[in-house]
Design a protein around this motif. Structure first.
Motif, PDB file in Angstrom:
ATOM      1  N   LYS A 111       0.826  -1.141   0.046  1.00 38.77           N
ATOM      2  CA  LYS A 111      -0.122  -0.011   0.027  1.00 38.77           C
ATOM      3  C   LYS A 111       0.940   1.450   0.064  1.00 38.77           C
ATOM      4  O   LYS A 111       1.854   1.083   0.539  1.00 38.77           O
ATOM      5  N   ASN A 112       0.331   2.082  -0.636  1.00 32.86           N
ATOM      6  CA  ASN A 112       1.080   3.530  -0.688  1.00 32.86           C
ATOM      7  C   ASN A 112       0.814   4.425   0.610  1.00 32.86           C
ATOM      8  O   ASN A 112      -0.206   4.585   0.722  1.00 32.86           O
ATOM      9  N   GLN A 113       2.251   4.580   1.391  1.00 26.58           N
ATOM     10  CA  GLN A 113       2.009   5.318   2.563  1.00 26.58           C
ATOM     11  C   GLN A 113       2.161   6.752   2.342  1.00 26.58           C
ATOM     12  O   GLN A 113       2.980   7.292   1.464  1.00 26.58           O
ATOM     13  N   PRO A 114       1.001   7.448   3.124  1.00 22.57           N
ATOM     14  CA  PRO A 114       1.045   8.976   2.818  1.00 22.57           C
ATOM     15  C   PRO A 114       2.361   9.881   3.341  1.00 22.57           C
ATOM     16  O   PRO A 114       2.739   9.303   4.379  1.00 22.57           O
ATOM     17  N   GLU A 115       3.039  10.623   3.007  1.00 19.70           N
ATOM     18  CA  GLU A 115       4.203  11.096   3.157  1.00 19.70           C
ATOM     19  C   GLU A 115       3.694  12.109   4.300  1.00 19.70           C
ATOM     20  O   GLU A 115       2.987  13.131   4.256  1.00 19.70           O
ATOM     21  N   LEU A 116       4.267  11.934   5.714  1.00 17.19           N
ATOM     22  CA  LEU A 116       3.944  12.791   6.962  1.00 17.19           C
ATOM     23  C   LEU A 116       4.753  14.110   6.812  1.00 17.19           C
ATOM     24  O   LEU A 116       5.913  13.799   6.335  1.00 17.19           O
ATOM     25  N   PRO A 117       4.228  15.208   7.147  1.00 17.89           N
ATOM     26  CA  PRO A 117       5.176  16.392   7.236  1.00 17.89           C
ATOM     27  C   PRO A 117       6.433  16.282   8.494  1.00 17.89           C
ATOM     28  O   PRO A 117       5.855  15.813   9.571  1.00 17.89           O
ATOM     29  N   LYS A 118       7.550  16.157   8.353  1.00 14.19           N
ATOM     30  CA  LYS A 118       8.725  16.181   9.191  1.00 14.19           C
ATOM     31  C   LYS A 118       8.741  17.497  10.043  1.00 14.19           C
ATOM     32  O   LYS A 118       8.839  18.316   9.647  1.00 14.19           O
ATOM     33  N   THR A 119       8.394  17.140  11.374  1.00 11.67           N
ATOM     34  CA  THR A 119       8.631  18.420  12.279  1.00 11.67           C
ATOM     35  C   THR A 119      10.059  18.362  12.783  1.00 11.67           C
ATOM     36  O   THR A 119      10.875  17.626  13.158  1.00 11.67           O
ATOM     37  N   PRO A 120      10.333  19.893  12.704  1.00  9.89           N
ATOM     38  CA  PRO A 120      11.953  20.047  13.180  1.00  9.89           C
ATOM     39  C   PRO A 120      12.057  19.682  14.497  1.00  9.89           C
ATOM     40  O   PRO A 120      11.137  19.927  15.526  1.00  9.89           O
ATOM     41  N   ILE A 121      13.207  19.344  14.993  1.00 12.04           N
ATOM     42  CA  ILE A 121      13.753  18.867  16.235  1.00 12.04           C
ATOM     43  C   ILE A 121      14.127  20.084  17.155  1.00 12.04           C
ATOM     44  O   ILE A 121      15.060  20.853  16.641  1.00 12.04           O
ATOM     45  N   LYS A 122      13.616  20.494  18.330  1.00 14.01           N
ATOM     46  CA  LYS A 122      13.804  21.766  18.828  1.00 14.01           C
ATOM     47  C   LYS A 122      15.065  21.352  19.711  1.00 14.01           C
ATOM     48  O   LYS A 122      15.331  20.680  20.585  1.00 14.01           O
ATOM     49  N   THR A 123      16.101  22.297  19.447  1.00 14.97           N
ATOM     50  CA  THR A 123      17.593  22.266  20.287  1.00 14.97           C
ATOM     51  C   THR A 123      17.823  23.343  21.273  1.00 14.97           C
ATOM     52  O   THR A 123      18.864  23.361  21.744  1.00 14.97           O
ATOM     53  N   ALA A 124      16.779  24.138  21.643  1.00 10.28           N
ATOM     54  CA  ALA A 124      16.847  25.037  22.317  1.00 10.28           C
ATOM     55  C   ALA A 124      16.976  24.701  23.896  1.00 10.28           C
ATOM     56  O   ALA A 124      16.652  23.798  24.208  1.00 10.28           O
ATOM     57  N   ASN A 125      17.670  25.595  24.777  1.00  7.20           N
ATOM     58  CA  ASN A 125      17.884  25.045  26.000  1.00  7.20           C
ATOM     59  C   ASN A 125      16.702  25.252  26.829  1.00  7.20           C
ATOM     60  O   ASN A 125      16.406  26.574  27.194  1.00  7.20           O
ATOM     61  N   LYS A 126      16.073  24.180  27.244  1.00  9.07           N
ATOM     62  CA  LYS A 126      14.808  24.547  28.102  1.00  9.07           C
ATOM     63  C   LYS A 126      15.026  25.021  29.684  1.00  9.07           C
ATOM     64  O   LYS A 126      13.962  25.527  30.166  1.00  9.07           O
ATOM     65  N   TYR A 127      16.232  25.146  30.102  1.00  8.71           N
ATOM     66  CA  TYR A 127      16.561  25.837  31.136  1.00  8.71           C
ATOM     67  C   TYR A 127      17.075  27.244  31.149  1.00  8.71           C
ATOM     68  O   TYR A 127      17.690  27.919  31.974  1.00  8.71           O
ATOM     69  N   GLN A 128      16.870  27.779  30.066  1.00 11.84           N
ATOM     70  CA  GLN A 128      17.293  29.164  29.643  1.00 11.84           C
ATOM     71  C   GLN A 128      16.877  30.194  30.590  1.00 11.84           C
ATOM     72  O   GLN A 128      17.357  31.144  30.840  1.00 11.84           O
ATOM     73  N   GLU A 129      15.434  29.945  30.962  1.00  9.36           N
ATOM     74  CA  GLU A 129      14.865  30.849  31.879  1.00  9.36           C
ATOM     75  C   GLU A 129      15.433  31.203  33.349  1.00  9.36           C
ATOM     76  O   GLU A 129      15.530  32.009  33.883  1.00  9.36           O
ATOM     77  N   LEU A 130      16.039  29.810  33.665  1.00 13.27           N
ATOM     78  CA  LEU A 130      16.836  29.951  34.965  1.00 13.27           C
ATOM     79  C   LEU A 130      17.999  30.736  35.193  1.00 13.27           C
ATOM     80  O   LEU A 130      18.316  31.333  35.981  1.00 13.27           O
ATOM     81  N   THR A 131      18.519  31.173  34.095  1.00 14.70           N
ATOM     82  CA  THR A 131      19.628  31.837  34.001  1.00 14.70           C
ATOM     83  C   THR A 131      19.523  33.215  34.371  1.00 14.70           C
ATOM     84  O   THR A 131      20.480  34.014  34.642  1.00 14.70           O
ATOM     85  N   ASN A 132      18.360  33.784  34.245  1.00 11.72           N
ATOM     86  CA  ASN A 132      17.956  35.036  34.288  1.00 11.72           C
ATOM     87  C   ASN A 132      17.482  35.354  35.844  1.00 11.72           C
ATOM     88  O   ASN A 132      17.057  36.391  36.067  1.00 11.72           O
ATOM     89  N   LEU A 133      17.418  34.327  36.665  1.00 16.44           N
ATOM     90  CA  LEU A 133      16.983  34.491  38.032  1.00 16.44           C
ATOM     91  C   LEU A 133      17.841  35.232  38.797  1.00 16.44           C
ATOM     92  O   LEU A 133      19.045  35.388  38.524  1.00 16.44           O
ATOM     93  N   ALA A 134      17.364  35.818  39.977  1.00 16.38           N
ATOM     94  CA  ALA A 134      18.097  36.852  40.798  1.00 16.38           C
ATOM     95  C   ALA A 134      19.067  36.187  41.619  1.00 16.38           C
ATOM     96  O   ALA A 134      20.274  36.653  41.985  1.00 16.38           O
ATOM     97  N   ASP A 135      18.763  34.912  41.871  1.00 17.17           N
ATOM     98  CA  ASP A 135      19.751  34.078  42.769  1.00 17.17           C
ATOM     99  C   ASP A 135      20.910  33.804  42.193  1.00 17.17           C
ATOM    100  O   ASP A 135      22.123  33.485  42.764  1.00 17.17           O
ATOM    101  N   ASN A 136      21.173  33.813  40.708  1.00 17.34           N
ATOM    102  CA  ASN A 136      22.279  33.492  40.095  1.00 17.34           C
ATOM    103  C   ASN A 136      23.342  34.827  40.118  1.00 17.34           C
ATOM    104  O   ASN A 136      24.381  34.515  39.561  1.00 17.34           O
ATOM    105  N   ASN A 137      22.698  36.052  40.198  1.00 18.93           N
ATOM    106  CA  ASN A 137      23.722  37.145  40.397  1.00 18.93           C
ATOM    107  C   ASN A 137      24.409  37.169  41.745  1.00 18.93           C
ATOM    108  O   ASN A 137      23.799  36.838  42.733  1.00 18.93           O
ATOM    109  N   PRO A 138      25.671  37.516  41.765  1.00 22.93           N
ATOM    110  CA  PRO A 138      26.647  37.594  42.722  1.00 22.93           C
ATOM    111  C   PRO A 138      26.017  38.680  43.972  1.00 22.93           C
ATOM    112  O   PRO A 138      25.449  39.607  43.678  1.00 22.93           O
ATOM    113  N   GLN A 139      25.868  38.258  45.158  1.00 23.54           N
ATOM    114  CA  GLN A 139      25.416  38.831  46.176  1.00 23.54           C
ATOM    115  C   GLN A 139      26.128  39.868  46.759  1.00 23.54           C
ATOM    116  O   GLN A 139      27.466  39.542  46.626  1.00 23.54           O
TER     117      GLN A 139
END
Length: 358
Positions: A25-53
């Motif tokens: 049977k002919n299989q329909p070609e599905l669209p390829k979704t791009p893989i996300k390579t962004a850092n999911k912890y990027q928001e944690l780097t902007n926290l105030a606790d990471n700034n030197p006290q």
């Protein structure tokens, strides 16, 4: 199957009819979704606790401390205050406000101690195997020529014997290359050893105000002499000789200075036991944790009671050993002694004594 007409060719002998379940049977070609390579912890780097006290300011507790805190709070409402070991830890929210609070405290003649940021603390190392009469200024010039910023150099000493060690304590400012000091192997064509300074587990005393838990470099308190309790530093005191019966400026006790670790006011530290095996503790005479605790010797008590007991037992065992060897030389001594106890004749007793000698 003829590709042009779409009809099956009956002349093809190799063609086989298969069931619909096995047909491709002919299989329909599905669209390829791009893989996300962004850092999911990027928001944690902007926290105030990471700034030197911002380093804190430790205000010495006095009678009108509340008025001082009210004035600071009215000018800098975002500061936080906490009482720690007789000092009020004032935590500013910026370096600019920290400097303004320091100027305010100096204007009001308040006593305080400055905390130092970790990145501003110098790297302390010890250089070994140099001559004991090595000039410190010459050593500083040699290290600075290698690209290190030297803050100070002190030669370690034995304060009891008043002798110098061939060890030099060096404070190095933390720069990009400050860790390269461990790569130094020779100085003045002599092989040396560079080690990290291992601080003793005891409370430090300030050379300026004679208080504990801080150094004179960050002290903004009034000077106090440890010898005469005068309003000057101990090194500027006119008393240069040993005091026979000194008076402690902390507990007012007679016979010791405030730097004596046996003083009731001297801060106690938690000394951790070494990780020795059971066999090593037996060999070195160190009691186990579950063993009975020994009484710490007082200044007027002998240094070790256990050593005296062990030496007395050893002498007693040696005495018994000598008596046993003597008895072996006279095997009839015990038997003759019994006959002497039962005899009433002097001549017979004399003959029995002669039998022991012969």
């Amino acid at each position: 199957m003829d590709t042009e007409t779409g009809q099956y060719n009956e002349n093809v002998q190799d063609f086989k009819i298969v069931s619909p379940k096995k047909a491709a049977k002919n299989q329909p070609e599905l669209p390829k979704t791009p893989i996300k390579t962004a850092n999911k912890y990027q928001e944690l780097t902007n926290l105030a606790d990471n700034n030197p006290q911002v380093p804190a300011i430790n205000l010495k507790l006095d009678a009108d401390y509340n008025l001082t805190l009210q004035e600071i709070h009215s000018m800098f409402p975002e500061t936080e205050n906490k009482l720690i070991n007789g000092f009020i830890c004032i935590q500013p929210n910026s370096d600019e406000n920290r400097q303004k609070i320091i100027d305010l405290l100096r204007k009001n003649n308040k006593e305080f101690v400055l905390s130092e940021a970790r990145e501003d603390r110098p790297l302390k190392i010890v250089i070994k195997w140099l001559p004991i009469n090595q000039d410190k200024e010459e050593l500083k010039d040699i290290l600075e020529s290698k690209g290190f910023k030297i803050i100070r150099i002190n030669q370690l000493k034995n304060y009891r014997l008043k002798t110098l060690y061939p060890y030099f304590l060096v404070d190095i400012a933390k720069k990009e290359n400050h860790l390269n000091i461990y790569n130094v192997k020779t100085i003045k064509h002599l092989k040396v050893k560079v080690e990290t300074y291992r601080k003793k587990n005891r409370a430090t005393i300030c050379f300026k105000c004679s208080d504990f838990h801080h150094s004179a470099k960050n002290c903004e308190c009034k000077p106090r002499c440890i010898k005469c309790a005068g309003m000057h530093e101990t090194r500027d005191c006119s008393i240069k000789n040993k005091i026979e019966n000194p008076i402690c400026i902390n507990c007012q006790g007679v016979g010791h200075l405030a730097s004596w670790r046996g003083c009731p006011k001297f801060p106690k530290t938690n000394n951790t036991t070494s990780n020795l095996t059971y066999a090593q503790k037996l060999k070195n005479g160190i009691p186990q944790n579950n063993a009975t605790k020994t009484i710490n010797p007082t200044p007027n008590q002998p240094p070790s009671i256990n050593n005296n007991l062990s030496s007395d037992i050893r002498e007693f065992v040696n005495a018994i050993k000598i008596i046993k060897e003597t008895l072996n030389e006279f095997p009839n001594l015990i038997e003759i002694s019994k006959k002497l106890a039962n005899s009433n004749d002097k001549q017979e007793k004399l003959n029995l004594l002669l039998q022991i000698i012969t």
